[in-house]
Design a protein around this motif. Structure first.
Motif, PDB file in Angstrom:
ATOM      1  N   PRO A  39      -0.424   3.606   0.171  1.00  0.00           N
ATOM      2  CA  PRO A  39      -0.027   2.246  -0.212  1.00  0.00           C
ATOM      3  C   PRO A  39       0.156   1.283   0.954  1.00  0.00           C
ATOM      4  N   VAL A  40       0.670   1.790   2.091  1.00  0.00           N
ATOM      5  CA  VAL A  40       0.869   0.896   3.226  1.00  0.00           C
ATOM      6  C   VAL A  40      -0.462   0.565   3.887  1.00  0.00           C
ATOM      7  N   ALA A  41      -1.246   1.589   4.182  1.00  0.00           N
ATOM      8  CA  ALA A  41      -2.507   1.367   4.898  1.00  0.00           C
ATOM      9  C   ALA A  41      -3.455   0.484   4.104  1.00  0.00           C
ATOM     10  N   ILE A  42      -3.545   0.711   2.790  1.00  0.00           N
ATOM     11  CA  ILE A  42      -4.502  -0.071   2.011  1.00  0.00           C
ATOM     12  C   ILE A  42      -3.985  -1.480   1.751  1.00  0.00           C
ATOM     13  N   SER A  43      -2.717  -1.633   1.441  1.00  0.00           N
ATOM     14  CA  SER A  43      -2.215  -3.001   1.248  1.00  0.00           C
ATOM     15  C   SER A  43      -2.279  -3.798   2.550  1.00  0.00           C
ATOM     16  N   ASP A  44      -2.147  -3.112   3.691  1.00  0.00           N
ATOM     17  CA  ASP A  44      -2.278  -3.800   4.979  1.00  0.00           C
ATOM     18  C   ASP A  44      -3.648  -4.454   5.154  1.00  0.00           C
ATOM     19  N   LEU A  45      -4.666  -3.933   4.474  1.00  0.00           N
ATOM     20  CA  LEU A  45      -6.000  -4.513   4.588  1.00  0.00           C
ATOM     21  C   LEU A  45      -6.021  -5.974   4.149  1.00  0.00           C
ATOM     22  N   PHE A  46      -5.080  -6.347   3.266  1.00  0.00           N
ATOM     23  CA  PHE A  46      -5.120  -7.673   2.672  1.00  0.00           C
ATOM     24  C   PHE A  46      -4.100  -8.638   3.264  1.00  0.00           C
ATOM     25  N   LEU A  47      -3.227  -8.150   4.139  1.00  0.00           N
ATOM     26  CA  LEU A  47      -2.217  -9.044   4.699  1.00  0.00           C
ATOM     27  C   LEU A  47      -2.829 -10.167   5.534  1.00  0.00           C
ATOM     28  N   PRO A  48      -3.800  -9.891   6.420  1.00  0.00           N
ATOM     29  CA  PRO A  48      -4.394 -11.006   7.172  1.00  0.00           C
ATOM     30  C   PRO A  48      -5.067 -12.028   6.265  1.00  0.00           C
ATOM     31  N   PHE A  49      -5.740 -11.561   5.220  1.00  0.00           N
ATOM     32  CA  PHE A  49      -6.387 -12.478   4.281  1.00  0.00           C
ATOM     33  C   PHE A  49      -5.362 -13.400   3.640  1.00  0.00           C
ATOM     34  N   LEU A  50      -4.255 -12.839   3.177  1.00  0.00           N
ATOM     35  CA  LEU A  50      -3.236 -13.661   2.532  1.00  0.00           C
ATOM     36  C   LEU A  50      -2.634 -14.666   3.512  1.00  0.00           C
ATOM     37  N   LYS A  51      -2.371 -14.214   4.723  1.00  0.00           N
ATOM     38  CA  LYS A  51      -1.805 -15.124   5.726  1.00  0.00           C
ATOM     39  C   LYS A  51      -2.793 -16.240   6.071  1.00  0.00           C
ATOM     40  N   ASP A  52      -4.086 -15.875   6.151  1.00  0.00           N
ATOM     41  CA  ASP A  52      -5.104 -16.890   6.445  1.00  0.00           C
ATOM     42  C   ASP A  52      -5.207 -17.932   5.342  1.00  0.00           C
ATOM     43  N   HIS A  53      -4.754 -17.581   4.140  1.00  0.00           N
ATOM     44  CA  HIS A  53      -4.798 -18.526   3.027  1.00  0.00           C
ATOM     45  C   HIS A  53      -3.446 -19.198   2.783  1.00  0.00           C
ATOM     46  N   GLY A  54      -2.597 -19.150   3.796  1.00  0.00           N
ATOM     47  CA  GLY A  54      -1.390 -19.960   3.769  1.00  0.00           C
ATOM     48  C   GLY A  54      -0.149 -19.298   3.216  1.00  0.00           C
ATOM     49  N   PHE A  55      -0.234 -18.023   2.871  1.00  0.00           N
ATOM     50  CA  PHE A  55       0.942 -17.343   2.349  1.00  0.00           C
ATOM     51  C   PHE A  55       1.860 -16.886   3.483  1.00  0.00           C
ATOM     52  N   THR A  56       3.149 -16.997   3.260  1.00  0.00           N
ATOM     53  CA  THR A  56       4.130 -16.292   4.073  1.00  0.00           C
ATOM     54  C   THR A  56       4.327 -14.938   3.407  1.00  0.00           C
ATOM     55  N   VAL A  57       3.938 -13.863   4.092  1.00  0.00           N
ATOM     56  CA  VAL A  57       3.879 -12.544   3.466  1.00  0.00           C
ATOM     57  C   VAL A  57       5.094 -11.719   3.860  1.00  0.00           C
ATOM     58  N   GLU A  58       5.785 -11.215   2.849  1.00  0.00           N
ATOM     59  CA  GLU A  58       6.849 -10.242   3.062  1.00  0.00           C
ATOM     60  C   GLU A  58       6.438  -8.935   2.397  1.00  0.00           C
ATOM     61  N   THR A  59       6.903  -7.830   2.954  1.00  0.00           N
ATOM     62  CA  THR A  59       6.618  -6.536   2.353  1.00  0.00           C
ATOM     63  C   THR A  59       7.935  -5.870   1.961  1.00  0.00           C
ATOM     64  N   ALA A  60       7.876  -5.085   0.886  1.00  0.00           N
ATOM     65  CA  ALA A  60       9.047  -4.348   0.413  1.00  0.00           C
ATOM     66  C   ALA A  60       8.610  -2.932   0.083  1.00  0.00           C
ATOM     67  N   GLU A  61       9.368  -1.966   0.552  1.00  0.00           N
ATOM     68  CA  GLU A  61       9.051  -0.569   0.286  1.00  0.00           C
ATOM     69  C   GLU A  61      10.146   0.065  -0.567  1.00  0.00           C
ATOM     70  N   SER A  62      10.757  -0.776  -1.397  1.00  0.00           N
ATOM     71  CA  SER A  62      11.745  -0.350  -2.383  1.00  0.00           C
ATOM     72  C   SER A  62      11.568  -1.215  -3.624  1.00  0.00           C
ATOM     73  N   LEU A  63      11.722  -0.601  -4.787  1.00  0.00           N
ATOM     74  CA  LEU A  63      11.623  -1.364  -6.035  1.00  0.00           C
ATOM     75  C   LEU A  63      12.850  -2.228  -6.292  1.00  0.00           C
ATOM     76  N   ASP A  64      13.863  -2.090  -5.444  1.00  0.00           N
ATOM     77  CA  ASP A  64      15.063  -2.914  -5.601  1.00  0.00           C
ATOM     78  C   ASP A  64      14.745  -4.398  -5.506  1.00  0.00           C
ATOM     79  N   VAL A  65      13.618  -4.732  -4.870  1.00  0.00           N
ATOM     80  CA  VAL A  65      13.244  -6.140  -4.738  1.00  0.00           C
ATOM     81  C   VAL A  65      13.061  -6.779  -6.112  1.00  0.00           C
ATOM     82  N   TYR A  66      12.704  -5.962  -7.107  1.00  0.00           N
ATOM     83  CA  TYR A  66      12.530  -6.497  -8.451  1.00  0.00           C
ATOM     84  C   TYR A  66      13.862  -6.838  -9.116  1.00  0.00           C
TER      85      TYR A  66
END
Length: 211
Positions: free
Chosen positions: A12-39
């Protein structure tokens, strides 16, 4: 917000990391959470334009599932691929009413198969300009809600387990209240996204689902 964890077989970390630069390049401020408590943080979800989930199996607290569904109904986008969104929180009805589908099985190993964008949906921004393409990965058999917009399918051939070919949704979107949801069954391994069409439709799906 990229929410990732659960079974490590889907990296999950390695594959989702593939898309972080893309999201940042499109203007998103990206945060990551490795706990479902964020919900459980309603204010954070309300301020989030897009939740990208990569969390296979596991259990989600009912109040967190309801909060996620409520946030999407209020406009937060939700997106994901493969088991990180389709094989999550089995038995949680609120979650599956959100995603519009659930993984049931796949034939053993990685299979060569073809993904067919739906011709009638050719103008949809997620698949516009894409033709049929081949992948070598798991082929998901899914149970789906009839109220989804199927953008691409794959076909399970006739054989020992079935006497006729079965066309299966593999990429879809749906509207959940004021929010949008993007789901792709493709993406068991990182090199699945080396297929240009897989990478393109996934990136487009993330943008489409965003508030």
């Amino acid at each position: 917000m990229v929410v990732r964890g659960g079974w490590e077989g889907h990296a999950p970390v390695a594959i989702s990391d593939l898309f972080l630069p893309f999201l940042k390049d499109h203007g998103f401020t990206v945060e990551t959470a490795e706990s479902l408590d964020v919900y459980g943080d309603a204010d954070l979800l309300a301020a989030t334009d897009l939740v990208v989930q990569c969390w296979t199996m596991g259990e989600i607290a009912p109040e967190h599932s309801r909060a996620l569904s409520a946030a999407v109904k209020a406009g937060t986008g939700f997106a994901g691929w493969h088991g990180g969104v389709l094989d999550s929180f089995r038995g949680d009805l609120d979650y599956h009413l959100l995603t519009g589908g659930q993984f049931l099985m796949h034939p053993p190993g990685f299979l060569d198969h073809t993904v067919h964008p739906v011709p009638e949906r050719a103008g949809h921004p997620v698949i516009a300009g894409l033709g049929d393409f081949a992948v070598h990965t798991e082929q998901y058999w899914v149970a789906t809600d009839p109220d989804i917009d199927v953008l691409a399918t794959t076909t399970f051939p006739a054989g020992e387990e079935r006497d006729h070919p079965v066309v299966m949704p593999t990429v879809w979107t749906r509207v959940h209240g004021a929010g949008k949801v993007f789901v792709s069954a493709i993406g068991h391994k990182a090199d699945d996204f080396d297929v240009p069409e897989v990478r393109t439709l996934t990136e487009r799906g993330l943008l489409w689902a965003s508030r």
